[in-house]
Scaffold this motif. Structure first.
Motif, mmCIF file in Angstrom:
data_model
loop_
_atom_site.group_PDB
_atom_site.id
_atom_site.type_symbol
_atom_site.label_atom_id
_atom_site.label_comp_id
_atom_site.label_asym_id
_atom_site.label_seq_id
_atom_site.Cartn_x
_atom_site.Cartn_y
_atom_site.Cartn_z
ATOM 1 N N UNK A 12 35.645 28.240 46.008
ATOM 2 C CA UNK A 12 36.901 28.830 45.592
ATOM 3 C C UNK A 12 37.754 27.749 44.947
ATOM 4 N N UNK A 13 38.020 27.887 43.676
ATOM 5 C CA UNK A 13 38.814 26.895 42.941
ATOM 6 C C UNK A 13 40.286 27.256 43.042
ATOM 7 N N UNK A 14 41.086 26.302 43.536
ATOM 8 C CA UNK A 14 42.502 26.553 43.761
ATOM 9 C C UNK A 14 43.346 25.585 42.947
ATOM 10 N N UNK A 20 48.174 19.560 48.497
ATOM 11 C CA UNK A 20 47.438 20.658 49.124
ATOM 12 C C UNK A 20 46.775 21.515 48.040
ATOM 13 N N UNK A 21 45.916 22.443 48.483
ATOM 14 C CA UNK A 21 45.191 23.303 47.555
ATOM 15 C C UNK A 21 45.547 24.771 47.822
ATOM 16 N N UNK A 22 46.707 25.203 47.325
ATOM 17 C CA UNK A 22 47.089 26.601 47.528
ATOM 18 C C UNK A 22 46.463 27.518 46.476
ATOM 19 N N UNK A 23 46.346 28.778 46.820
ATOM 20 C CA UNK A 23 46.041 29.783 45.805
ATOM 21 C C UNK A 23 47.311 30.040 45.000
ATOM 22 N N UNK A 43 38.774 30.694 38.521
ATOM 23 C CA UNK A 43 39.829 29.717 38.804
ATOM 24 C C UNK A 43 41.147 30.428 39.029
ATOM 25 N N UNK A 44 42.032 29.776 39.773
ATOM 26 C CA UNK A 44 43.339 30.361 40.052
ATOM 27 C C UNK A 44 44.144 30.485 38.764
#
Length: 290
Positions: A12-14, A20-23, A43-44
């Motif tokens: 899952x690419x965020x 941090x790695x948020x959506x 990708x997001x």
């Protein structure tokens, strides 16, 4: 019975914001295809609020990063190069998939990107000597000029060079002591997300570099108009939007690197252009007693 057949773990690419790695707050995503048209991932799809969050993180991180010693910043950036080297094989595969080049050419591009990061890391404690000066003045005074980081820099990453071009625009921002909000290549964003993972697992403080994926035409105007962004690199801007983005940046008196007529050759010998672009010269006068 054993078998070696298994399904790969789908990644899952965020986004990368504030360490941090948020959506994306919108919950949206978009399909990313390789050079041959095959689906690579989703990708997001960042939104206006994601831009605001990234700028806020970059603004909060700026005093600490700009206030660190040049030696410390250099060591942190060298660590990023070490991490890039450790994941070299992965980046080679990413560049092959994104850009459709042969594996040997991709390896050369990745090696050049690593070397380029080291090159900029080496400039952290040399910028003041090269760009600063002691100025001759009349009277019992001493006058000297020193470069200081501009602040938060918005970067529209190159469209075609998914890793080397990205390194060549991001590394000088960080080397000067500025913080960055990067809008990754819309069509080739995956190497940028992988680079964000390197930044997150190195010693770069959260918020110093932030990476957004999505539609450049949708995100760029909000970045150009944001009051807490002090500078803008338009190298990856859509041609039809470049003039509008420059006008929006002018409203906030931002420093702007204009969009070039054609994307530069990122393999050429690097210059100091972007190191100069993201610094401001402060001149100090001081009386000299007898």
């Amino acid at each position: 019975m054993t078998t070696t057949d298994r399904l790969t773990v789908a990644k899952t690419y965020k986004l990368y914001v504030g360490g941090a790695f948020p959506r994306s707050e919108s919950g949206r995503s978009y399909a990313v295809t390789g050079a041959g048209g095959t689906l690579l991932a989703h990708a997001a799809l960042a939104s206006r609020k994601d831009v605001r969050d990234a700028v806020s993180s970059a603004r909060a991180a700026f005093p600490g990063w700009a206030g660190a010693t040049a030696y410390n910043r250099g060591q942190v950036l060298y660590r990023v190069a070490e991490m890039l080297q450790g994941r070299r094989a992965q980046f080679v595969d990413d560049v092959v998939a994104a850009e459709g080049v042969r594996k040997g050419q991709a390896a050369t591009l990745v090696d050049t990107a690593i070397d380029r990061w080291v090159w900029y890391a080496g400039w952290t404690d040399k910028i003041a000597s090269v760009l600063g000066s002691v100025n001759p003045v009349a009277g019992p005074l001493v006058n000297w000029s020193t470069p200081e980081p501009t602040g938060v820099v918005g970067v529209l990453a190159p469209r075609s060079s998914s890793l080397l071009g990205l390194v060549d625009v991001l590394a000088p921002v960080l080397a000067t002591g500025c913080t960055a909000v990067v809008v990754a290549s819309e069509a080739r964003p995956l190497p940028a997300v992988e680079l964000a993972e390197v930044l997150a697992t190195s010693d770069v403080p959260g918020g110093v570099a932030n990476v957004l994926t999505g539609r450049t035409a949708e995100l760029a105007p909000w970045l150009a108009a944001h009051g807490e962004v002090q500078a803008l690199d338009l190298v990856g801007a859509p041609a039809e939007l470049a003039a509008d983005l420059e006008r929006a940046a002018a409203e906030g008196v931002k420093r702007v690197l204009p969009r070039p007529a054609a994307e530069p050759d990122w393999t050429r010998v690097p210059e100091l252009t972007r190191l100069r672009a993201w610094t401001e010269i402060k001149t100090v006068w001081h009386p000299v007693g007898r």
